[in-house]
Enzyme design. Structure first.
Site, PDB file in Angstrom:
ATOM      1  N   LYS A 128     -11.588  35.392  -4.172  1.00 33.87           N
ATOM      2  CA  LYS A 128     -11.106  35.422  -2.788  1.00 33.87           C
ATOM      3  C   LYS A 128      -9.605  35.128  -2.721  1.00 33.87           C
ATOM      4  CE  LYS A 128     -10.755  35.199   1.674  1.00 33.87           C
ATOM      5  NZ  LYS A 128     -11.384  34.279   2.606  1.00 33.87           N
ATOM      6  N   ASN A 133     -12.051  19.541   4.858  1.00 34.84           N
ATOM      7  CA  ASN A 133     -13.236  19.684   5.716  1.00 34.84           C
ATOM      8  C   ASN A 133     -14.497  19.824   4.872  1.00 34.84           C
ATOM      9  OD1 ASN A 133     -11.047  21.667   7.542  1.00 34.84           O
ATOM     10  ND2 ASN A 133     -11.899  19.811   8.419  1.00 34.84           N
ATOM     11  N   THR A 163     -13.091  29.109   2.305  1.00 35.55           N
ATOM     12  CA  THR A 163     -12.125  29.416   1.244  1.00 35.55           C
ATOM     13  C   THR A 163     -11.408  28.118   0.917  1.00 35.55           C
ATOM     14  OG1 THR A 163     -11.830  31.685   2.006  1.00 35.55           O
ATOM     15  CG2 THR A 163     -10.114  30.791   0.588  1.00 35.55           C
TER      16      THR A 163
END
Length: 301
Positions: A174, A73, A99
């Site tokens: 993350k 995406n 992320t």
């Protein structure tokens, strides 16, 4: 009044929606885009401008935040046929809070640099509740000289904005955090399940854990057992929060990074397997703390 120039926001899903609303609350005009028109309608109603493509956002705003589900995406939104980089202005600041694979962040940064724009990765921790409350944690990677400009916007949506280093290091932080979160959630669920089967009251067991050395965020803030805590997904049939499919995706990113760096992550690998099994057995859209329910049902495990 430079601070109140329009800010582009692309990706108005579970996280992006409240994040963009917090920018509006702080007085920033928002120029929004989402692939789902119904997600945009709500923002039109509260005064945001809505565009037809990421490229249109880039034409109207020189500061853009993206919040997208996955690496493909992000690639499409930045370098696709109607992507941001088709119409990006020189000097634009592009902040990606998705992320994704750190290698993809580095690639997007290179492409942005060719167009005279600055790309920073700034993934978040805290979930939907923190997004609504405006107290997310942002882990930021990119050119240090641009950090203050990014921080100005990110502090409208988060209470912690941490500079991690070059592009990709925000993603690295993350991914590491979420791998630990997955492992600790599985551990908490297993522990609670065992205690319940040994005859312990779950609220009492949680209280003991949380005053003992086993205490962790999964036990004291986000307990996976229904009835132990209020205001968490386990108290709402595991609706809302951070979806199992997203946790499986993040654990997959951790596996790729571990493979690339030859890092042994045996518990991370097991966690990835478990969350993928959950996705295959109907838990994909439930909060990741539903691992407790999954373990209760999987007698064979």
């Amino acid at each position: 009044m430079a601070s109140k120039t329009p800010v582009g926001f692309i990706g108005l899903g579970n996280m992006g929606n409240p994040m963009a609303k917090n920018l509006l609350k702080h007085g920033y005009p928002v120029i929004a885009y989402d692939v789902f028109p119904e997600a945009c309608k709500e923002f039109q109603d509260v005064g945001a401008q809505v565009t037809d493509s990421p490229a249109d956002v880039a034409e109207r705003a020189d500061r853009i935040i993206t919040m997208l589900p996955s690496s493909p995406n992000a690639v499409d939104v930045y370098i696709g046929s109607s992507g941001i980089l088709k119409k990006v202005k020189k000097g634009s600041l592009l902040i990606d809070s998705s992320t994704i694979d750190p290698a993809i962040s580095k690639e997007l940064a290179k492409e942005a640099e060719k167009m005279g724009a600055v790309f920073m990765d700034a993934p978040v921790s805290g979930g939907v509740g923190a997004a609504r409350a405006g107290n997310l944690t942002f882990m930021v990677g990119g050119v240090e000289q641009e950090f203050d400009a990014a921080k100005e916007l990110l502090t409208c949506m988060g209470s912690n904005v941490v500079y991690c280093g070059e592009v990709g290091t925000g993603q690295a932080a993350k991914i590491c955090n979420n791998m630990l979160l997955a492992i600790s959630m599985i551990g908490t669920a297993e522990t609670m399940n065992l205690g319940i089967r040994l005859g312990l009251d779950p609220k009492l067991l949680a209280k003991i854990l949380n005053m003992s050395s086993g205490r962790c965020w999964s036990s004291d803030t986000y307990n996976p057992v229904p009835g132990v805590m209020e205001g968490v997904p386990s108290a709402n049939s595991y609706q809302g929060g951070f979806g199992t499919t997203l946790m499986a995706k993040d654990l997959g990113l951790a596996q790729i990074s571990a493979t690339n760096t030859k890092t042994p992550v045996p518990l991370g690998s097991l966690a990835h397997q478990l969350y993928r099994m959950m996705c295959a057995k109907g838990y994909a859209q439930k909060d990741f703390s539903s691992v407790f329910q999954f373990l209760r049902e999987e007698e064979s495990l």
